[in-house]
Design an enzyme around this catalytic site. Sequence first.
Site, PDB file in Angstrom:
ATOM      1  N   TYR A 184       0.782  -1.230   0.000  1.00  0.00           N
ATOM      2  CA  TYR A 184       0.000   0.000   0.000  1.00  0.00           C
ATOM      3  C   TYR A 184       0.814   1.281   0.000  1.00  0.00           C
ATOM      4  O   TYR A 184       0.255   2.357  -0.196  1.00  0.00           O
ATOM      5  CB  TYR A 184      -0.975  -0.025   1.182  1.00  0.00           C
ATOM      6  CG  TYR A 184      -2.041  -1.083   0.987  1.00  0.00           C
ATOM      7  CD1 TYR A 184      -3.127  -0.854   0.151  1.00  0.00           C
ATOM      8  CD2 TYR A 184      -1.931  -2.327   1.596  1.00  0.00           C
ATOM      9  CE1 TYR A 184      -4.083  -1.827  -0.055  1.00  0.00           C
ATOM     10  CE2 TYR A 184      -2.884  -3.314   1.392  1.00  0.00           C
ATOM     11  CZ  TYR A 184      -3.960  -3.055   0.570  1.00  0.00           C
ATOM     12  OH  TYR A 184      -4.907  -4.031   0.352  1.00  0.00           O
ATOM     13  N   PHE A 202     -10.781  -4.104  11.078  1.00  0.00           N
ATOM     14  CA  PHE A 202     -12.021  -3.809  10.349  1.00  0.00           C
ATOM     15  C   PHE A 202     -11.900  -4.318   8.917  1.00  0.00           C
ATOM     16  O   PHE A 202     -10.827  -4.646   8.459  1.00  0.00           O
ATOM     17  CB  PHE A 202     -12.346  -2.321  10.367  1.00  0.00           C
ATOM     18  CG  PHE A 202     -11.228  -1.406   9.874  1.00  0.00           C
ATOM     19  CD1 PHE A 202     -11.100  -1.122   8.534  1.00  0.00           C
ATOM     20  CD2 PHE A 202     -10.311  -0.870  10.763  1.00  0.00           C
ATOM     21  CE1 PHE A 202     -10.087  -0.282   8.073  1.00  0.00           C
ATOM     22  CE2 PHE A 202      -9.294  -0.018  10.324  1.00  0.00           C
ATOM     23  CZ  PHE A 202      -9.180   0.257   8.971  1.00  0.00           C
TER      24      PHE A 202
END
Length: 411
Positions: free
Chosen positions: A123, A411
């Site tokens: 990322y 999450f």
Amino acid sequence: MALETRVLQADEWDVWYDHLELAFGGVPESPEERELYKSLTELERSLAVWDGEDCVGSAGAFSFRLSAPGGVLVPAAGVTMVGVAPTHRRRGVLTSLMRRQLDDIRAGGEPLAVLTASEPAIYGRFGYGTGTYALALEIDTSRVRLCVPPGTDAVRLRLVEPEKALADCERVYAALLARRPGMPARQPGWERQGLLDPESLRAGASPLKCVLAEGPDGQVAGYARYRVKPEWELTGAAGKVEVSDLDALDPAAYAALWRYLCGIDLTTAVRATGRPADDPVLHLVSDVRRCRPNPRDALYVRLVDLGAALEARRYGTSLDVVLEVEDAFCPWNEGRWRLRVGPEGTASCVRSADPVDLELSVRDLGSAYLGGITLTSLAGAGRVRELRPGALAGASRAFAGDVAPWLPHGF
């Protein structure tokens, strides 16, 4: 056949999630976990890539409000459920998903995007920087003692069914938001995540247990959720206490909870993961080496609207600095910005033509954003470049926080 990317429809969710499980190894989640995440999925923020009838790529986002330095809550997209089918790797699927998603986040007015990374190397090229670290501990309770603060003995502990204790636990969590950056405010439904207790998560341990800590006034001041894993050796019991959550509002309640966990019968170790990098338990124990503290990267932060993001948080000192920012993936952020911070810690951040003080990438601003990683340490790695003497030290002090930022759950 050309690949098609579109917003997920309700009747496509199961196929989409099956693809995601395959991308992460193919082990199905429990019906309990699957149902929870189905209820939390925001369909309008979920993208699917299709090759005919096959789902071959996915990316979603949750609408979060993230605690930032100064106790403010900043709107943030919680990027999640990112996966590409093994048959479609190296075809630009991930890049196209990241492009579409960041464009959508910008259009929706959220200044930040955050994620947790299964593979950290992925990322950075999309502008995400490591913003928090998490600590794993294994306390050898047969050899480690706790030195607790005054008032600990006055704390009352009560075992309560996790479901029945949920409201008290959520009140404690909500009260902590302003104290520590990196924590997401719980949106409706997210409180259920802490109660997940399928057999697959236990790994041989007990069902989930919850202990509440009450102060002298009778109010709940802390809680811990945990499981006990019985183990035996030739010399006797060697069970492990597996801590999933522990939060407290004051030192006495905090110490009382740790003392309780370290004193459970038939156990010789307490294991905890995902703790703050500066967890105070490190200062309660008699021998930190026998706690085996092990940090790892946790939350990654991406400034989507640079000016709005830098204005949203608070700063520790006054500051006037001109930043030259590199951001090839989101070029609307590239260029020169003047960040001014007043005595109250509030900031303005606007385009500028003034001489540059610091050069850095948006990825490095993401790392520094929550206050846990200093600009000085990034400069030591050559990732922040000082053009005006003294600018680095002043900016680093202003960005730094008093406590380590912390992501308490995934999450």
